[in-house]
Write an enzyme that holds these catalytic residues in place. Sequence first.
Site, PDB file in Angstrom:
ATOM      1  N   GLY A 183      53.728   3.015  71.046  1.00 45.82           N
ATOM      2  CA  GLY A 183      53.144   3.529  69.809  1.00 45.82           C
ATOM      3  C   GLY A 183      52.053   4.314  69.841  1.00 45.82           C
ATOM      4  N   GLY A 184      51.545   4.927  70.908  1.00 42.95           N
ATOM      5  CA  GLY A 184      50.364   5.583  70.856  1.00 42.95           C
ATOM      6  C   GLY A 184      50.780   6.822  70.306  1.00 42.95           C
ATOM      7  CD  GLU A 205      51.938  -0.190  70.713  1.00 43.03           C
ATOM      8  OE1 GLU A 205      51.155  -0.849  71.430  1.00 43.03           O
ATOM      9  OE2 GLU A 205      52.401   0.965  71.479  1.00 43.03           O
ATOM     10  N   GLY A 273      51.538   5.173  78.290  1.00 46.86           N
ATOM     11  CA  GLY A 273      50.202   5.498  78.777  1.00 46.86           C
ATOM     12  C   GLY A 273      50.470   6.288  80.113  1.00 46.86           C
ATOM     13  CG  ASP A 316      44.118  13.103  82.031  1.00 46.46           C
ATOM     14  OD1 ASP A 316      43.296  13.490  80.861  1.00 46.46           O
ATOM     15  OD2 ASP A 316      45.383  13.338  81.900  1.00 46.46           O
ATOM     16  CB  ALA A 326      43.853  19.450  76.283  1.00 47.21           C
ATOM     17  CG  HIS A 481      41.792  23.036  42.366  1.00 45.53           C
ATOM     18  ND1 HIS A 481      42.151  21.742  42.400  1.00 45.53           N
ATOM     19  CD2 HIS A 481      42.220  23.453  41.320  1.00 45.53           C
ATOM     20  CE1 HIS A 481      42.871  21.641  41.541  1.00 45.53           C
ATOM     21  NE2 HIS A 481      43.043  22.343  40.610  1.00 45.53           N
TER      22      HIS A 481
END
Length: 512
Positions: A183-184, A205, A273, A316, A326, A481
Amino acid sequence: MSQTDMHTTDVLVIGGGTGGYSTALRAASLGLRVVLAERDLVGGTCLHRGCIPSKAMLHAAELVDGIAEARERWGVKATVDSLDWSALVATRDALVARNHQGVVGNLQAAGVRTVRGTARLTGPRTVHVEGAGEFTARRGIVLATGSRPRLLPGLAADGRRVVTSDDALFAPGLPASVVVLGGGAIGVEYASFHRSMGAEVTLVEAAERLLPLEDEDVGRQLARGLKKRGIAVRTGSTLTGTELLPDGVRATVRTPGGQELVIETERLLVAVGRVPVTDGLDLAAAGLPADERGFVVPADRSRLETAVPGIHVVGDLLPPPSLGLAHASFAEGLLVAETLAGLPGRAVDYATVPRVTYSSPQTASVGLTEAEARDRGLKIKVNTLPLAATAKGMVHGQGGMVKVIAAADGADGDRGLSCAWGSPRSNEVASGGEMESSGSTGAVLGVHLVGPHVSEMIAESQLIVAWDAEPADVAAHLHAHPTLSEAVGEAFMTLAGRGLHQHTTSARATAR
């Protein structure tokens, strides 16, 4: 040019992903001679298997969602008759190809020599590139070999029934059902995409909330939005078993209460991951170790230089607090290139790097979470404003929030470099978008957004946090607005004691 000249350069970059090619481009622009060794295609995972193709597909998913909203909310009797998967893929691939051509053209125009082949270190200033020979780098070597998806022990990806985030978009066709493990940001994006395309989606997750490295309120709001769309969100749950079927997977998931759920699905998407890629790099030949997690640890963060002088690392391969994003890699590449050119460098402040999840709803954050600010013992003020409190938020009808964390009473809010996103939260929570107006407010420490198009709204907050601005500084400037960004302005106005539409009666000034 002699053979020696052909194999001698100022800078040799190993890896042509975002960190590698940004290093090469900047170094070349500073007059350095650069060789870039890449065993696959320049652009790396982000361009070819990650950021670009996934966001292209998520845009297509947004169009499908728009048709559903038109029908269900606005009386536009439109339907999606069918989905031409081959046409979708062709458009995606054309966008990737165009971006790839752009990177190749930029490298050529900058004078960067790109060498195709697997590279390995043979010394502190020498690199062997398969098929091209031995190269010597006078000023330095830059390691930018990136990462690959992490797989669970005993679970192999076959590209059809079990897929990773690298090959999920390239699996054959669209599944009718998918279990997304993780659940990342990556897992959430793929869960969102498949749901938009009509699949039954279960998102699993292990942590107690989605996006566990983000502010707790972000995970809570996101889970609410995904559940509203029909995604089965199972946090605090783990995959305990899998069985491959002829046309799918039988997955067993243990829930927080200990119940074992058996889910039959066409596809299991593993997004738990990524791990650094150092195999074949032969770090030992240069006297350079990797840590127990596979990261190459810099000895000097202000230069991203390793314990071996002249060998730098980006992307990484870097351990936290590097974010594995990135755009963070771009900043790292610029820093290393300028360092190798002899220019003074400044360490990348990861607390000011924005973090975005391109699901529906989207999330975007910069700076400290509320829990992290508390753990540092800071006196803080917190304001949470629902997007639905604004006219444009009501128009979109997707919910969401703006959450601002500021130092209270002029307290310093040193963010530092050792950010540990997602530290435990105390049981004090923001309440209903109300904020105390008395007392002064110091620098803004963090901004967290959930809702439609917030990926395009975070840049303003990035500047606010990076420049140590205070809510009063922001409140002095008007937001158009009606816009979604108006909610950001209103949240800051309330913190500055100038709120127009938000109550300013309940205290949210807190200290540890």
